[in-house]
Design a protein around this motif. Sequence first.
Motif, short mmCIF file in Angstrom:
data_model
loop_
_atom_site.label_atom_id
_atom_site.label_comp_id
_atom_site.label_asym_id
_atom_site.label_seq_id
_atom_site.Cartn_x
_atom_site.Cartn_y
_atom_site.Cartn_z
N ASP A 133 35.95 32.34 40.99
CA ASP A 133 34.49 32.22 41.16
C ASP A 133 33.91 33.29 42.10
OD1 ASP A 133 32.19 31.05 40.31
OD2 ASP A 133 32.05 29.72 42.07
N ILE A 134 34.48 34.49 42.08
CA ILE A 134 33.83 35.58 42.80
C ILE A 134 33.01 36.38 41.78
CG2 ILE A 134 35.50 35.81 44.69
CD1 ILE A 134 36.78 38.12 43.16
N PRO A 135 32.00 37.13 42.21
CA PRO A 135 31.18 37.88 41.24
C PRO A 135 32.03 38.91 40.49
CG PRO A 135 30.24 37.97 43.46
CD PRO A 135 31.57 37.35 43.59
N ALA A 136 31.69 39.12 39.20
CA ALA A 136 32.53 39.95 38.33
C ALA A 136 32.53 41.42 38.75
CB ALA A 136 32.05 39.82 36.89
N GLY A 137 31.36 41.96 39.10
CA GLY A 137 31.29 43.39 39.44
C GLY A 137 32.22 43.76 40.60
N PRO A 138 32.04 43.06 41.72
CA PRO A 138 32.95 43.33 42.84
C PRO A 138 34.41 43.10 42.45
CG PRO A 138 31.06 42.11 43.62
CD PRO A 138 30.93 42.18 42.13
N ALA A 139 34.69 42.08 41.62
CA ALA A 139 36.09 41.82 41.23
C ALA A 139 36.67 43.05 40.53
CB ALA A 139 36.15 40.59 40.31
N ILE A 140 35.87 43.66 39.64
CA ILE A 140 36.36 44.84 38.91
C ILE A 140 36.73 45.96 39.89
CG2 ILE A 140 35.66 46.72 37.36
CD1 ILE A 140 34.02 44.66 35.79
N VAL A 141 35.84 46.20 40.84
CA VAL A 141 36.08 47.31 41.77
C VAL A 141 37.23 46.98 42.72
CG1 VAL A 141 35.03 48.76 43.54
CG2 VAL A 141 33.73 48.14 41.51
N ILE A 142 37.36 45.68 43.08
CA ILE A 142 38.49 45.30 43.94
C ILE A 142 39.81 45.53 43.21
CG2 ILE A 142 39.68 43.32 44.99
CD1 ILE A 142 36.86 42.17 45.64
N VAL A 143 39.87 45.13 41.93
CA VAL A 143 41.12 45.31 41.17
C VAL A 143 41.44 46.79 41.03
CG1 VAL A 143 42.12 45.10 38.86
CG2 VAL A 143 41.02 43.13 39.92
N SER A 167 39.50 45.99 34.21
CA SER A 167 38.27 45.21 34.10
C SER A 167 38.54 43.83 33.51
CB SER A 167 37.25 45.95 33.23
OG SER A 167 36.96 47.19 33.79
N VAL A 168 39.39 43.78 32.48
CA VAL A 168 39.70 42.49 31.85
C VAL A 168 40.39 41.57 32.85
CG1 VAL A 168 41.16 41.40 30.12
CG2 VAL A 168 39.74 43.36 29.50
N PHE A 169 41.38 42.12 33.55
CA PHE A 169 42.09 41.31 34.55
C PHE A 169 41.12 40.82 35.62
CE2 PHE A 169 44.45 41.09 38.60
CZ PHE A 169 45.27 40.02 38.29
N ALA A 170 40.21 41.73 36.02
CA ALA A 170 39.24 41.36 37.07
C ALA A 170 38.32 40.24 36.59
CB ALA A 170 38.43 42.59 37.46
N LEU A 171 37.95 40.28 35.31
CA LEU A 171 37.07 39.22 34.79
C LEU A 171 37.78 37.87 34.83
CD1 LEU A 171 35.36 41.10 31.85
CD2 LEU A 171 34.25 40.09 33.85
N LEU A 172 39.06 37.85 34.49
CA LEU A 172 39.81 36.60 34.56
C LEU A 172 39.89 36.12 36.01
CD1 LEU A 172 42.65 37.47 32.04
CD2 LEU A 172 40.91 35.69 31.78
N LEU A 173 40.18 37.08 36.89
CA LEU A 173 40.25 36.77 38.32
C LEU A 173 38.93 36.17 38.80
CD1 LEU A 173 42.37 37.35 40.61
CD2 LEU A 173 40.95 39.32 41.20
N ALA A 174 37.83 36.79 38.35
CA ALA A 174 36.51 36.32 38.75
C ALA A 174 36.27 34.90 38.23
CB ALA A 174 35.44 37.27 38.24
N TYR A 175 36.72 34.65 37.00
CA TYR A 175 36.54 33.33 36.38
C TYR A 175 37.30 32.26 37.17
CZ TYR A 175 35.98 29.97 32.58
OH TYR A 175 35.64 28.88 31.84
N TRP A 176 38.54 32.59 37.51
CA TRP A 176 39.38 31.60 38.18
C TRP A 176 38.98 31.39 39.64
CZ3 TRP A 176 43.90 34.66 35.75
CH2 TRP A 176 44.10 34.22 34.43
#
Lengths: 279, 237
Positions: free
Chosen positions: A245-255, A234-243
Amino acid sequence: MLDPFHDPFFQRALLAGLLIGFTNGFFSGFVVVRRTALSVSALSHTMLPGIALGILITGTLTQVNAFIGALTAALFVGLGSVVVSRTSRVAQGTALAILYTTAFALGVAVLKYLHNYGDLEHWLFGDIRLVSSSDLWLAFGIGSIILLGSNIFFRPLLLTLFESDVAAAQGVPVRAMSYLLFGMLILALVTSLQAVGCVLSVGLLVAPAATLSLLTNRTPLLFWGGGLVGALGSVFALLLAYWTDIPAGPAIVIVLGTLFLLAFLLSPKYGLLPRIRTS
Amino acid sequence: MIDNVGVAYGPVSALHGISLATSCGNRVALIGPNGAGKSTLLKAIAGLVPRQTGTIQWRGAAVKKWSREFAYLPQREEVDWDFPITVRGLVEMGRFPHLGLWKRYSDSDDNAVDHALQTLAIADLQARQICELSGGQQQRAFLARALAQEAHVLLLDEPFTGLDRNASESLANLLAALSEEGRLILSSHHDLDSAPDLFNECLLLNHSQLGFGPTTEILTPQLIAEAFTTPDPASDD
């Protein structure tokens, strides 16, 4: 690159990701051990109408409302599928699929009349960047309840899941253990709602332990390892989302989904590629 | 000692009037046609199904529901072999009745598990998942759990079914060794030919008791014919 860490919104989001990711990842051990991913998916969708109706009836959204609404809807759909399957020729899985999609559709319909409580997308996919301090405390409280409950009752829970009749003979209150698991599952789903929304919450509640199951045989590692994968993912996904600019929720599930796929392909003992190479 | 044990599923009587007295060191076969109530009797002794009538005495005291000195080994097809647990994890479950909710898993628990794994010669398989074992190894894993539980009465449901010849022989030797150490073995068994070699006592049943005693005396053509020709209205095995 490090500037998101100075953003108070992002700091809260990170903390929420750690807490919610760990709690859900830990609990995913039970989902994988029980092999009930499909009913978790049904329950997660069922939360939406539960919460929507809770708001409609009480006129306000609080965490308690959300929990009671989600629990009521989950019980309604879960028990409803049992009643339908027992009193007709329809299989329980079929009944569950019909009931939860209908409930979900009702939830979407009701939400249209609740303009003050966020748009539909927020409920469907969550937005961890909007967590408040009280949300954080709730995530912490629920996480503590789930970790304590799981660990205090780990032995009877495990025995109940493996051989419920032997557990019952040994004096384990099997029914109470099932209710405990159900209650903790709803709590975990309520926290994941904030992070990934009701559509994607099943990913957070299944993928971490499923990934671990491809890497280890040890049952306790499914739980603690699942917690770590959920939190760090989740933490990695949040950074990914920040960099990106994709939505955080989907980023978490993608990671988390990517981690599962990597384990599926590369796990030294159970991965597809190492097995192809040795055979 | 088992006195007048009976089990009913709703209005259907599955088993009635089973009485026998035996002691540690014996290997008792439960023999009867399919649906005769062999599994039901084992489960009733283990406390997995409620006994409608009768009592079970162990070491001079009545066993109310369950004794941690009794271990039940289910038929292989009744076990969820895909459950994600290692052989060691399974054997560790044998310590749960001693530990309850709160007690810490200690070195002595670890030693009991190690000892059980070594006695059953599966110490080198302990890190494997239970689905990765052969039929004979699966039986050994469950027996190891019973030893870790420090059970003295082993209740086995058709342990020889599905085993190849080598595995059967090795299980037979193991059961002989366990009973010589002073354990009581009660096992349902379907093969009349091998029963006298494997078990020194025999309970012949078909819903009710047709005979109990030394295997060679009970498995007479007349009694066998009686047991296997009586109509069996229910089926539980």
